[in-house]
Design a protein around this motif. Sequence first.
Motif, PDB file in Angstrom:
ATOM      1  N   GLU A 102      27.057  33.105  30.583  1.00  0.00           N
ATOM      2  CA  GLU A 102      28.096  32.569  31.943  1.00  0.00           C
ATOM      3  C   GLU A 102      27.015  31.423  31.616  1.00  0.00           C
ATOM      4  O   GLU A 102      26.047  31.709  32.850  1.00  0.00           O
ATOM      5  CB  GLU A 102      28.778  32.729  32.912  1.00  0.00           C
ATOM      6  N   GLU A 104      27.117  27.581  34.335  1.00  0.00           N
ATOM      7  CA  GLU A 104      27.618  26.906  35.859  1.00  0.00           C
ATOM      8  C   GLU A 104      26.622  25.248  35.030  1.00  0.00           C
ATOM      9  O   GLU A 104      25.073  25.189  36.256  1.00  0.00           O
ATOM     10  CB  GLU A 104      27.496  27.091  36.246  1.00  0.00           C
ATOM     11  N   TYR A 123      21.440  23.176  34.572  1.00  0.00           N
ATOM     12  CA  TYR A 123      22.832  23.991  34.328  1.00  0.00           C
ATOM     13  C   TYR A 123      21.613  25.292  34.485  1.00  0.00           C
ATOM     14  O   TYR A 123      20.521  26.118  34.805  1.00  0.00           O
ATOM     15  CB  TYR A 123      22.803  24.518  32.590  1.00  0.00           C
ATOM     16  N   VAL A 143      30.884  30.821  28.539  1.00  0.00           N
ATOM     17  CA  VAL A 143      32.298  30.372  30.144  1.00  0.00           C
ATOM     18  C   VAL A 143      31.255  29.579  30.889  1.00  0.00           C
ATOM     19  O   VAL A 143      30.141  29.566  31.455  1.00  0.00           O
ATOM     20  CB  VAL A 143      32.095  31.719  30.098  1.00  0.00           C
ATOM     21  N   PHE A 144      31.327  28.203  30.377  1.00  0.00           N
ATOM     22  CA  PHE A 144      30.895  27.252  30.778  1.00  0.00           C
ATOM     23  C   PHE A 144      31.337  26.813  32.134  1.00  0.00           C
ATOM     24  O   PHE A 144      32.465  26.470  32.130  1.00  0.00           O
ATOM     25  CB  PHE A 144      30.394  25.539  30.071  1.00  0.00           C
ATOM     26  N   ARG A 145      31.449  26.795  33.354  1.00  0.00           N
ATOM     27  CA  ARG A 145      31.909  25.662  34.442  1.00  0.00           C
ATOM     28  C   ARG A 145      31.385  24.873  34.856  1.00  0.00           C
ATOM     29  O   ARG A 145      30.383  24.647  35.144  1.00  0.00           O
ATOM     30  CB  ARG A 145      32.042  26.812  35.158  1.00  0.00           C
ATOM     31  N   ASN A 146      31.886  23.590  35.388  1.00  0.00           N
ATOM     32  CA  ASN A 146      31.638  22.613  35.319  1.00  0.00           C
ATOM     33  C   ASN A 146      31.657  22.122  37.423  1.00  0.00           C
ATOM     34  O   ASN A 146      32.525  21.985  37.609  1.00  0.00           O
ATOM     35  CB  ASN A 146      31.898  21.325  35.239  1.00  0.00           C
ATOM     36  N   SER A 153      28.848  18.779  29.840  1.00  0.00           N
ATOM     37  CA  SER A 153      29.936  19.651  28.072  1.00  0.00           C
ATOM     38  C   SER A 153      27.802  20.325  27.866  1.00  0.00           C
ATOM     39  O   SER A 153      27.109  20.506  28.357  1.00  0.00           O
ATOM     40  CB  SER A 153      29.902  19.367  27.213  1.00  0.00           C
ATOM     41  N   ASP A 177      36.093  21.648  36.062  1.00  0.00           N
ATOM     42  CA  ASP A 177      36.631  22.848  34.729  1.00  0.00           C
ATOM     43  C   ASP A 177      35.785  24.188  34.573  1.00  0.00           C
ATOM     44  O   ASP A 177      34.646  24.248  34.741  1.00  0.00           O
ATOM     45  CB  ASP A 177      37.267  22.033  34.420  1.00  0.00           C
ATOM     46  N   GLU A 178      36.629  24.310  33.800  1.00  0.00           N
ATOM     47  CA  GLU A 178      35.962  25.872  32.762  1.00  0.00           C
ATOM     48  C   GLU A 178      36.789  25.061  31.471  1.00  0.00           C
ATOM     49  O   GLU A 178      37.677  25.058  30.950  1.00  0.00           O
ATOM     50  CB  GLU A 178      36.377  27.078  33.060  1.00  0.00           C
ATOM     51  N   TYR A 179      35.227  25.524  30.570  1.00  0.00           N
ATOM     52  CA  TYR A 179      35.710  25.819  28.876  1.00  0.00           C
ATOM     53  C   TYR A 179      35.208  26.833  28.402  1.00  0.00           C
ATOM     54  O   TYR A 179      33.576  27.055  29.091  1.00  0.00           O
ATOM     55  CB  TYR A 179      35.208  24.404  28.210  1.00  0.00           C
ATOM     56  N   VAL A 180      35.530  27.074  27.525  1.00  0.00           N
ATOM     57  CA  VAL A 180      35.055  28.773  27.024  1.00  0.00           C
ATOM     58  C   VAL A 180      34.225  28.141  25.159  1.00  0.00           C
ATOM     59  O   VAL A 180      35.589  27.773  24.505  1.00  0.00           O
ATOM     60  CB  VAL A 180      35.887  29.745  27.087  1.00  0.00           C
TER      61      VAL A 180
END
Length: 373
Positions: A102, A104, A123, A143-146, A153, A177-180
């Motif tokens: 995880e 962020e 990060y 799991v990346f959250r901005n 990215s 937003d979030e991207y996996v």
Amino acid sequence: MSRLLPSILSRRGFLSAGLVTAGGAALTARNAAGQAGHSGHATAPAADPAAVPDHGASHGAMITVGGVDEARNGFDTTKLLTDWETGTVSRLPDGRTLRTFEVEAVDKEIEIAPGIMFPAWTYNGRVPGPALRATEGERLRIVFRNGGSHPHSMHFHGIHAARMDGVPGAGLIDPGDEYVYEFDARPFGCHLYHCHALPLKRHIHKGMYGLFVIDPDPARHPEHADIARSRLLGTPENAEWQELAMIMNGFDTNFDDENEVYAVNTVAHAYMKRPIRVVRHKPVRIYLANIVEFDPINSFHLHANFFDYFEQGTTLTPTLKTVDLITQVQAQRGILEFMYRDHEPGLYMFHAHQSEFTELGWSAMFQVVEAVA
């Protein structure tokens, strides 16, 4: 390389302002304290700064004066050396390992040299970002959250599908937003991740990068199984090594596309003031990457010793043997292996072999000891 600049934080102004200076009380000869590393790995410097003997300033007779508030930074250069992020592990229906991380994006002001603050994009609140470590063949899920103020990215140097590339249209996300990202861990080696938003030079330079290490699976490399086990975190063979994570970076403090501060792991001269303790009879392995923006090349020079080098870390035999200097362009990386078995205990320097870089923060020391107390 330098040019005259109106700001006092230009390269020349930085020096003349006395932020980097020679000798003085900051270089009193006190012993460099240390603490035991995990599983016998290299001993990182102690939390309380301890000045090195006078010859610590001998390379250019310049070193930053004072200390950095690493508690305020929220990350400790001591721990960055050995703090591997291994995520959480579960099992897929086919029995394979799923390793989940995880991450962020966070806007954060950090102190990169005594009294010099830098408005970083990070990060997980640190620069460099977490050193992600996995094993060859595992399924990885990031799991990346901005949580930052700009689109960001995670672009991984590895093998993955186009939709997982972390570029505009494939994993670049807006604030909130979030991207996996999901892909298999391959190939093994010393890799890198970084933001791939535009303008790319700003997103990288502002601090959005980190190590991405994939350990080899010994079962896949029977011809070099012993070597592969020595790189596999958690094995008895790996515990015999003193492993260190290092990213060579630089900071443009006045945004003129030239760096005023250089470092390994962000804080100028951190390991010059608090040398890294290594045990004389145990081998050392450095996972090294260069991410400096605005300069075409960086380098790593080891004093009084030589090392074997594994370019990209994707081989189990050295690509260079018995060298004391390697150069890296941005995003180039590799693994260095050496030891001090035949050396007397003492302080041994390592640094960039661009003198300007060393004087502006990228120089450091190993303290070689007989054993860790």
